[in-house]
Design a protein around this motif. Structure first.
Motif, PDB file in Angstrom:
ATOM      1  N   VAL A  89       0.653  -1.282   0.124  1.00 65.07           N
ATOM      2  CA  VAL A  89      -0.123   0.023  -0.143  1.00 65.07           C
ATOM      3  C   VAL A  89       0.728   1.278   0.117  1.00 65.07           C
ATOM      4  CG1 VAL A  89      -1.702   1.309   1.346  1.00 65.07           C
ATOM      5  CG2 VAL A  89      -1.750  -1.332   1.153  1.00 65.07           C
ATOM      6  N   TYR A  90       0.686   2.118  -0.959  1.00 64.53           N
ATOM      7  CA  TYR A  90       1.751   3.258  -1.275  1.00 64.53           C
ATOM      8  C   TYR A  90       0.805   4.704  -0.876  1.00 64.53           C
ATOM      9  CZ  TYR A  90       4.849   0.195  -3.535  1.00 64.53           C
ATOM     10  OH  TYR A  90       5.764  -0.865  -4.025  1.00 64.53           O
ATOM     11  N   ASN A  91       1.647   5.606  -0.606  1.00 59.97           N
ATOM     12  CA  ASN A  91       1.042   6.847  -0.351  1.00 59.97           C
ATOM     13  C   ASN A  91      -0.111   6.885   0.540  1.00 59.97           C
ATOM     14  OD1 ASN A  91       1.107   9.696  -0.957  1.00 59.97           O
ATOM     15  ND2 ASN A  91      -0.855   9.364  -2.130  1.00 59.97           N
ATOM     16  N   TYR A  92       0.331   6.377   1.777  1.00 56.08           N
ATOM     17  CA  TYR A  92      -0.919   6.246   2.902  1.00 56.08           C
ATOM     18  C   TYR A  92      -0.332   6.465   4.311  1.00 56.08           C
ATOM     19  CZ  TYR A  92      -4.571   3.947   5.713  1.00 56.08           C
ATOM     20  OH  TYR A  92      -5.594   3.693   6.654  1.00 56.08           O
ATOM     21  N   GLN A  93      -0.826   7.282   4.975  1.00 54.59           N
ATOM     22  CA  GLN A  93      -0.210   7.528   6.434  1.00 54.59           C
ATOM     23  C   GLN A  93       1.120   7.627   6.454  1.00 54.59           C
ATOM     24  OE1 GLN A  93      -2.189   5.098   9.056  1.00 54.59           O
ATOM     25  NE2 GLN A  93      -4.211   5.911   8.923  1.00 54.59           N
ATOM     26  N   GLY A  94       1.570   8.399   5.675  1.00 52.58           N
ATOM     27  CA  GLY A  94       3.357   8.849   5.771  1.00 52.58           C
ATOM     28  C   GLY A  94       4.110   7.768   5.177  1.00 52.58           C
ATOM     29  N   GLY A  95       3.513   6.808   4.696  1.00 56.88           N
ATOM     30  CA  GLY A  95       4.305   5.710   4.003  1.00 56.88           C
ATOM     31  C   GLY A  95       4.847   6.174   2.728  1.00 56.88           C
ATOM     32  N   ARG A 154       7.618   5.647  -6.045  1.00 60.64           N
ATOM     33  CA  ARG A 154       8.764   6.213  -6.429  1.00 60.64           C
ATOM     34  C   ARG A 154       9.752   6.377  -5.247  1.00 60.64           C
ATOM     35  NH1 ARG A 154       9.615   9.382 -11.288  1.00 60.64           N
ATOM     36  NH2 ARG A 154       7.578   9.714 -12.225  1.00 60.64           N
ATOM     37  N   CYS A 155       9.195   6.415  -4.092  1.00 61.67           N
ATOM     38  CA  CYS A 155      10.260   6.507  -2.805  1.00 61.67           C
ATOM     39  C   CYS A 155      10.924   5.157  -3.165  1.00 61.67           C
ATOM     40  CB  CYS A 155       9.660   6.466  -1.580  1.00 61.67           C
ATOM     41  SG  CYS A 155       8.826   7.795  -1.296  1.00 61.67           S
ATOM     42  N   LEU A 156      10.275   4.157  -3.534  1.00 65.43           N
ATOM     43  CA  LEU A 156      11.202   2.778  -3.616  1.00 65.43           C
ATOM     44  C   LEU A 156      12.083   2.485  -4.707  1.00 65.43           C
ATOM     45  CD1 LEU A 156       9.791   1.210  -1.169  1.00 65.43           C
ATOM     46  CD2 LEU A 156       9.213  -0.559  -2.581  1.00 65.43           C
ATOM     47  N   HIS A 157      11.236   3.175  -5.789  1.00 57.01           N
ATOM     48  CA  HIS A 157      11.685   2.981  -7.111  1.00 57.01           C
ATOM     49  C   HIS A 157      12.152   4.379  -7.763  1.00 57.01           C
ATOM     50  CE1 HIS A 157      11.287  -1.243  -6.581  1.00 57.01           C
ATOM     51  NE2 HIS A 157       9.810  -1.243  -6.528  1.00 57.01           N
ATOM     52  N   MET A 212       8.204  -7.598   4.359  1.00 57.45           N
ATOM     53  CA  MET A 212       9.213  -6.814   4.566  1.00 57.45           C
ATOM     54  C   MET A 212       8.905  -5.575   5.106  1.00 57.45           C
ATOM     55  SD  MET A 212      11.492  -5.349   1.076  1.00 57.45           S
ATOM     56  CE  MET A 212      12.362  -4.050   1.050  1.00 57.45           C
ATOM     57  N   LYS A 213       9.408  -5.086   6.209  1.00 61.16           N
ATOM     58  CA  LYS A 213       9.324  -3.604   6.886  1.00 61.16           C
ATOM     59  C   LYS A 213       9.948  -2.592   5.837  1.00 61.16           C
ATOM     60  CE  LYS A 213      10.780  -1.034  10.927  1.00 61.16           C
ATOM     61  NZ  LYS A 213       9.564  -0.218  10.975  1.00 61.16           N
ATOM     62  N   LEU A 214       9.154  -1.787   5.586  1.00 61.78           N
ATOM     63  CA  LEU A 214       9.524  -0.807   4.490  1.00 61.78           C
ATOM     64  C   LEU A 214       9.767   0.746   4.915  1.00 61.78           C
ATOM     65  CD1 LEU A 214       9.188  -1.784   1.605  1.00 61.78           C
ATOM     66  CD2 LEU A 214       7.103  -0.601   1.190  1.00 61.78           C
ATOM     67  N   ARG A 215      10.614   1.111   4.204  1.00 63.58           N
ATOM     68  CA  ARG A 215      11.138   2.488   4.296  1.00 63.58           C
ATOM     69  C   ARG A 215       9.759   3.516   4.548  1.00 63.58           C
ATOM     70  NH1 ARG A 215      14.040   3.086  -1.127  1.00 63.58           N
ATOM     71  NH2 ARG A 215      14.599   0.809  -0.586  1.00 63.58           N
ATOM     72  N   ASN A 216      10.053   4.747   5.226  1.00 63.34           N
ATOM     73  CA  ASN A 216       8.899   5.737   5.241  1.00 63.34           C
ATOM     74  C   ASN A 216       9.245   6.438   4.061  1.00 63.34           C
ATOM     75  OD1 ASN A 216       7.441   5.295   7.905  1.00 63.34           O
ATOM     76  ND2 ASN A 216       9.323   5.927   8.779  1.00 63.34           N
ATOM     77  N   LYS A 217       8.078   7.468   3.966  1.00 65.94           N
ATOM     78  CA  LYS A 217       8.310   8.241   2.562  1.00 65.94           C
ATOM     79  C   LYS A 217       9.601   9.099   2.498  1.00 65.94           C
ATOM     80  CE  LYS A 217       4.778  11.282   2.711  1.00 65.94           C
ATOM     81  NZ  LYS A 217       4.478  12.557   1.924  1.00 65.94           N
ATOM     82  N   LYS A 218      10.394   9.316   1.395  1.00 71.68           N
ATOM     83  CA  LYS A 218      11.639   9.979   1.475  1.00 71.68           C
ATOM     84  C   LYS A 218      11.385  11.411   1.129  1.00 71.68           C
ATOM     85  CE  LYS A 218      15.094   7.717  -0.003  1.00 71.68           C
ATOM     86  NZ  LYS A 218      16.057   6.773  -0.747  1.00 71.68           N
ATOM     87  N   ARG A 238      21.410  -3.287  -9.432  1.00 71.24           N
ATOM     88  CA  ARG A 238      20.579  -2.241 -10.494  1.00 71.24           C
ATOM     89  C   ARG A 238      19.107  -1.942  -9.852  1.00 71.24           C
ATOM     90  NH1 ARG A 238      16.256  -4.917 -12.103  1.00 71.24           N
ATOM     91  NH2 ARG A 238      16.065  -7.191 -12.071  1.00 71.24           N
ATOM     92  N   PRO A 239      18.621  -1.082 -10.700  1.00 74.14           N
ATOM     93  CA  PRO A 239      17.353  -0.272 -10.147  1.00 74.14           C
ATOM     94  C   PRO A 239      16.326  -1.541 -10.430  1.00 74.14           C
ATOM     95  CG  PRO A 239      18.358   1.313 -11.679  1.00 74.14           C
ATOM     96  CD  PRO A 239      19.416   0.306 -11.477  1.00 74.14           C
ATOM     97  N   GLY A 240      15.275  -1.522  -9.667  1.00 79.14           N
ATOM     98  CA  GLY A 240      14.322  -2.572  -9.589  1.00 79.14           C
ATOM     99  C   GLY A 240      14.506  -3.726  -8.831  1.00 79.14           C
ATOM    100  N   ILE A 241      15.808  -3.722  -8.074  1.00 74.88           N
ATOM    101  CA  ILE A 241      15.841  -4.820  -6.860  1.00 74.88           C
ATOM    102  C   ILE A 241      15.724  -4.133  -5.515  1.00 74.88           C
ATOM    103  CG2 ILE A 241      17.671  -6.278  -6.060  1.00 74.88           C
ATOM    104  CD1 ILE A 241      18.793  -6.839  -9.083  1.00 74.88           C
TER     105      ILE A 241
END
Ligand SMILES: [Zn+2]
Ligand SMILES: [Zn+2]
Lengths: 270, 102, 270, 102
Positions: C154-160, C164-167, C228-234, D65-68
């Motif tokens: 779930v992206y763009n939700y409650q400060g997560g 694009r933050c991930l990729h 996986m515990k994910l990063r917060n928004k960047k 690489r990007p995407g991993i």
């Protein structure tokens, strides 16, 4: 694995181009678990699917039994499920059993299939299906769901445990929650039912590792899924052990001390 | 002789016996009666300190009632000596009520 | 949560007795992920569901897109999905968009809904949906599947984070597998699609914890699920960061260096 | 100065780059160039010892690489200093190729 598609006709190849063809087999109940399991097994190109359900479609079921539709209200659920599967895959052979599965008919019905899916909703039938699967040497893909939780395991497969190995003693009747009392979010049995279809496909195609495990799903927990490494079969199990005492089906309602259907019983929570 | 912190989790509806709280941190002495503290002591501790009623929905005959599976660090407790398992610091113990609905 | 059912009519109460009523909202694509997501959302009693799909039903899709049937071959998929949802829940409002979602229409379509489900099949559209969801402030429930693997977040939700933050950088086109090339077992997108429906229901009803996580599903691995515990928004994210540079939708095909559809492209594996 | 055993797993299709083997045990020295061995050394080790071709599908500019996505004990590596993370014995490092299909 995919070589099995080589014997398909051209129409079939177009359809199953990315898919498996599977031997005759089956047995979901067309409820909250059985609906998605049957739908995905039928769509996947299973050769033969048997569906046992004595119940009729009721509009209060539709939110979780997505194989049925409003116009089928009052139709037997197994028949309704067959129509839905046939609409997606007219070549799947679907055998319907619009009856209650009882100790008097369970072995006869199951013996024609290679694998059993337990999509039932009560403890007594779960013990009965387990014993029948053990007596006939069939793997049992067991799913269950309640409220926000679900569980999944493959029993009686490659030296792994049976349901009785895990549960030699049935739970006290007052601890047994039922869907009709406790409610359920449709997507919860949906997740477990599809995973049952997947585990069944893995077993039939030889892609299943056989490592005994128990999947625990909690829709509101973090993480949502937890996998438990399970015991092997127990040598003292009355069903699958070295000296089995369950040599025929017994009276499971008496064994469990509760009624085998969820009709009209007011159970306490948990 | 330090204390043990045990991460306990209830699942499959068992959390309803514990104010709907799934996760609990429980501190136990590392020794009980001169021996390493065992899983049975944890069960007693939960029964005596976390529950006020319906204790029979959790314990029966000094062990968990039929229908409850126990996980020791994600492994079936039957593979870890069950009640005799010697607890270690930061162990994760999960109690799951088996579901029967469909 | 369940109090919301109090305002239902009697017919509705019979049906949603155990269910939630939800505000208008939606947007799955009726493919391998979108079919089960739409089915379970419609059955769950979502008020309004929008479905975007320019494609027509083809018999080679049926094994994984279980919302369609053989007789609907050639019909637009969004329309076919609407008929299936209406058959299960005639009271669900289903809006169909038999078009390609493009930068020219995405914001206009999405702005009418409370939440976006990404059930698409290519990287360019995934970036576009993300940017549109961020620009309009809507949570994005993202699912993907390939062969035996699936992923959910779930992206763009409650400060997560957002996608694009991930990729921040798109993957090299040669590393992108596509369903039409790599095949997929129907139950794999089925599992992810239902989980998307579940996450969407959790977000809409306030049952979602908001803790950023990424679910990894591998049908043949043990365990099958990993969280996986994910990063917060960047703070430096060009879409959702403190000084966003994505202030309107861009040319995503150019950005990704690949075509936005999976038609007729022969991609290498992985 | 003992060695580190790192449990490496590939997922999301990345295993196809490694003979379809998802799980690998990799031994690394606990120190590299006089410093604790970091995650970047693991990536170099995989590139140099586990791969013979298509290395650009794994590494790009001395990182993945990007995407991993990279998981350090089930946590996004962005929360653990990424390439600078100091490896510990028995760490579990997962490399996942992000999927885009539907
Ligand atoms: Zn047994
Ligand atoms: Zn962002």
């Amino acid at each position: 694995i995919l070589e099995k598609t080589a014997s398909l006709s051209n129409t079939e190849i177009k359809r199953y181009g990315r898919q498996l063809i599977l031997p005759k087999w089956g047995k979901p109940r067309a409820g909250g678990l059985g609906a998605p399991a049957a739908l995905y097994l039928g769509a996947a190109g299973i050769g033969k699917l048997g569906i046992v359900d004595h119940d009729d479609v009721d509009s209060s079921n539709l939110h979780r039994q997505v194989i049925h539709t409003e116009v089928k209200e009052g139709m037997n659920k197994a028949v309704s499920a067959k129509l839905a599967i046939k609409a997606i895959n007219s070549q799947c052979i679907v055998q319907t059993y619009p009856v209650s599965m009882e100790r008097s008919n369970a072995l006869e019905i199951i013996q024609d299939y290679d694998l059993v899916l337990d999509c039932t909703d009560n403890v007594a039938t779960r013990y009965m299906l387990n014993d029948a699967a053990v007596l006939l040497g069939k793997p049992l893909v067991s799913g269950s769901a309640l409220r926000y939780d679900g569980q999944l395991a493959v029993y009686n497969y490659q030296g792994g445990p049976c349901y009785r190995c895990l549960h030699p003693v049935p739970p006290p009747p007052e601890t047994v929650g039922r869907c009709s009392d406790n409610g359920v979010l449709g997507a919860v049995p949906g997740v477990i039912g599809i995973l049952q279809a997947l585990e069944a496909i893995k077993v039939i195609t030889g892609l299943h590792s056989g490592e005994p495990s128990f999947l625990i799903f909690s829709a509101l927990s973090i993480p949502m899924f937890r996998t438990m490494k399970l015991r092997n079969k127990k040598s003292n199990c009355p069903a699958c052990g070295d000296n089995p005492t369950i040599t025929h089906l017994i009276d499971y309602v008496e064994f469990c001390g509760s009624e085998a259907t969820d009709k009209g019983i007011s159970q306490s929570l948990l | 002789m330090s204390d043990l912190t045990i991460n306990v989790e209830f699942s499959g509806g068992m959390e309803l016996l514990f104010k709907n709280e799934r996760k609990h941190k429980i501190t136990l002495p590392s020794q009980t009666n001169g021996e390493p503290t065992k899983l049975q002591q944890l069960i007693f501790h939960i029964r005596d300190h976390l529950m006020t009623e319906k204790k029979d929905l959790f314990v029966d005959n000094d062990t968990v009632r039929p229908g409850i599976l126990v996980l020791v660090n994600d492994v079936d407790w039957e593979l870890c000596e069950e009640l005799e398992y010697e607890l270690e610091d930061k162990d994760q113990i999960v109690f799951i009520s088996t579901l029967h609905g469909g």
